[in-house]
Scaffold this motif. Structure first.
Motif, PDB file in Angstrom:
ATOM      1  N   GLN A 171      18.199  -3.711 141.376  1.00  0.00           N
ATOM      2  CA  GLN A 171      17.796  -3.089 140.103  1.00  0.00           C
ATOM      3  C   GLN A 171      18.667  -3.565 138.933  1.00  0.00           C
ATOM      4  OE1 GLN A 171      16.860   0.897 140.949  1.00  0.00           O
ATOM      5  NE2 GLN A 171      15.206   0.811 139.442  1.00  0.00           N
ATOM      6  N   GLU A 172      19.977  -3.631 139.196  1.00  0.00           N
ATOM      7  CA  GLU A 172      20.889  -4.011 138.117  1.00  0.00           C
ATOM      8  C   GLU A 172      20.719  -5.462 137.680  1.00  0.00           C
ATOM      9  OE1 GLU A 172      21.619  -3.050 141.156  1.00  0.00           O
ATOM     10  OE2 GLU A 172      23.259  -4.207 142.047  1.00  0.00           O
ATOM     11  N   THR A 208      17.285  -5.959 134.858  1.00  0.00           N
ATOM     12  CA  THR A 208      17.163  -5.143 133.635  1.00  0.00           C
ATOM     13  C   THR A 208      16.259  -5.807 132.603  1.00  0.00           C
ATOM     14  OG1 THR A 208      19.242  -6.147 132.951  1.00  0.00           O
ATOM     15  CG2 THR A 208      19.366  -3.912 133.835  1.00  0.00           C
ATOM     16  N   HIS A 227      13.367  -1.844 144.046  1.00  0.00           N
ATOM     17  CA  HIS A 227      14.794  -2.079 144.306  1.00  0.00           C
ATOM     18  C   HIS A 227      15.041  -2.523 145.747  1.00  0.00           C
ATOM     19  CE1 HIS A 227      19.078  -1.798 144.195  1.00  0.00           C
ATOM     20  NE2 HIS A 227      19.092  -0.883 145.155  1.00  0.00           N
TER      21      HIS A 227
END
Lengths: 361, 361
Positions: free
Chosen positions: A67-68, A71, A82
């Motif tokens: 997920q990170e 972005t 995710h």
């Protein structure tokens, strides 16, 4: 398959162009993308996905990854899925299979299995992609082993579909027959060919040539040809791939992989020598300036990125492999192939052909 | 093997240059030449032979062929050997073997067997040449099958010796080990390398890769490396041939032949596309004129003729194969290789290496 064939011929480019419009015209296609795969990961995969989503109002995507790291992946028709883990390019197959069950690669393929996407695309580790695809999706009835099929552009301006390119290193004649049927179905579905010709990669055109397995395969393919299950041409040699003698060339994965990589090696050497000769001194550099438009046209026709995207055939779901070093353009081409395959019902068409031919398997 | 690899790298050319001077320096070498072989026969072979005889005062030749076709072959150090028959390029091996016992090809090889010549050269039918050579000369003790070895130029400027290129289509791991020893002996004798590295052609560099035979071969080669019988590097991939990762690459004849022909096919496609782009319109033709010296330098480095001449290794006599479509320059290169091999005692050196390594065969 880190790098792909530098090659000539422009039909594939035109095909990609044609596919683009097809891809834009139909409704409700969802592609699951392993955004973490490849040498560059999300940096390349995310902009490619967003571009195609922008251009295709009926396309949906599942963007799978950490997920990170995603972005930037913001689009109304994109859903982030995710994934805790990432299969590294050099992970052994068993590590990818057993210890990374939450990898982006695996979750993308599981989305196909669950019917949430019609095709998956990954630029990750080829061995892991094949093993996970096979484990999660399973092979079709009648198919013992899936194969990797790639269109190698030929001198006629078309492309020769070559399979297998490395999934299977110990093949029997029955596997080669299955590859012939899979390749034919692919060409019929995506290139609209009625009865694509199939050549058996061998070391001579005479029927008596080849090792024992190849001789048995020739017999089996001939039989399939007589029953109109495939359009069998006969033996072809290595150079016939680039001559475009047949639409499809079948071989075991060992021979196919070595051939692919050897031609890549030669292409990269040719390109290096041309560059060296044009940058030898002030005079040759001047010549390069004058010849620049022609050299660019030559380079464009050799541009391997436009041919990116190999199909994993024989599975109960569509999976496409992008090369690991793909840039955005190359990754877009692989995505477009997957979209086109989903919209052209490739899976159903392959299944029908396999069923028809399975009397011989 | 009708056409040969278009390829880059200039070392081989330099080697040919070096060989020329060696060939001129030593005394009493006799080469038996099948003057009827190849697409052009005596038209090409005779002028090539005469040129080398003129340049090398210690060279003798047996010019084998139909007397009436060799009227131009007049030289004080050339002896015409009349041959009633000619092996056609498309003759099946059994026709060449059983029904053409007085062919120019066979008589040239028999001259080597009888000790009248130290090496034979032919541009004829590869299959027939190998079969007749094997029948007439026999294989060395410890060698089950002879192999065809050819130096493929690589990007380092050197050449990678690849074998087998088509003589053996069903190989065991023991055959591959024998090829490794033969190739090492060739490189040591002709290129003066102390411990040439040997790579096993595979589909990945990891030890676990490959089909069952290849895995067994890897083990055997490793063992031979540990005993210092060869300098074993490990697995190499198709592109490593052109990267020059190792001095020698061993593979079975099926894989080798397909690879050779595929790279030929790609090279010829690249050359065609380059030509097409430069002759597209008045402007591109103008650019071609300006770039001509550079394009010629590029073409020269790609010139397959300068690499002509494959060695048939593992026999009790030296035989070299020229490609069938050789012109005079190309045929001269094949002759020079044969002269160089004879003068460098290649046969004796190979025999010594084979004897040393035969504990593992």
């Amino acid at each position: 398959m880190k790098k792909w064939l530098y090659s000539c011929g422009s039909l594939l480019f035109r095909l990609v162009g044609a596919n683009k419009s097809d891809a834009l015209s139909n409704a409700e296609t969802t592609i699951a993308v392993d955004c973490m795969g490849g040498d560059s990961g999300p940096e390349v995969t995310v902009p490619a996905c967003l571009k195609l989503l922008d251009r295709n109002p009926s396309l949906r995507m599942l963007l799978v990854g950490r997920q990170e790291a995603l972005t930037a992946a913001v689009h109304e028709r994109a859903e982030i899925v995710h994934a805790e883990e990432v299969v590294a390019m050099d992970d052994p197959v068993e590590v990818a299979m057993r210890h990374k069950k939450q990898s982006s690669m695996r979750l993308a393929i599981e989305a196909v299995k669950a019917g949430r996407a019609q095709a998956a695309v990954s630029a990750g580790n080829t061995g892991a992609l094949m093993a996970i695809s096979r484990y999660v999706l399973k092979t079709m009835d009648g198919i013992e082993r899936p194969a990797i099929a790639y269109p190698m552009p030929n001198v006629t301006g078309g492309a020769t579909t070559v399979l297998d390119l490395g999934a299977n290193v110990d093949c029997t004649e029955h596997h080669l027959l299955q590859f012939a049927v899979l390749g034919s179905a692919l060409d019929m579905a995506l290139k609209g060919r009625d009865a694509p010709t199939v050549g058996l990669l061998n070391i001579g055109s005479e029927a008596i040539k080849g090792n024992e397995m190849i001789k048995r395969a020739a017999e089996l393919l001939r039989e399939a040809g007589q029953k109109s299950l495939i359009n069998y041409f006969g033996n072809v040699e290595g150079n016939d791939i680039f001559k475009g003698t047949t639409d499809i060339v079948v071989c075991d994965g060992f021979v196919g992989n070595v051939t692919l990589k050897a031609t890549e090696g030669l292409a990269s050497m040719v390109s290096k020598v041309l560059k060296e000769e044009f940058s030898r001194n002030a005079l040759t550099k001047m010549a390069a300036l004058v010849a620049m438009p022609v050299l660019n046209a030559f380079k464009n026709r050799l541009d391997h990125r436009r041919h990116n995207g190999a199909a994993l055939l024989g599975l109960r779901g569509l999976v496409f492999k992008s090369h690991g070093s793909a840039d955005q353009l190359a990754f877009e081409c692989a995505l477009i192939k997957a979209i086109d395959a989903a919209e052209n019902q490739l899976l159903q068409k392959i299944q029908a052909r396999v069923q028809q031919a399975s009397v011989l398997f």
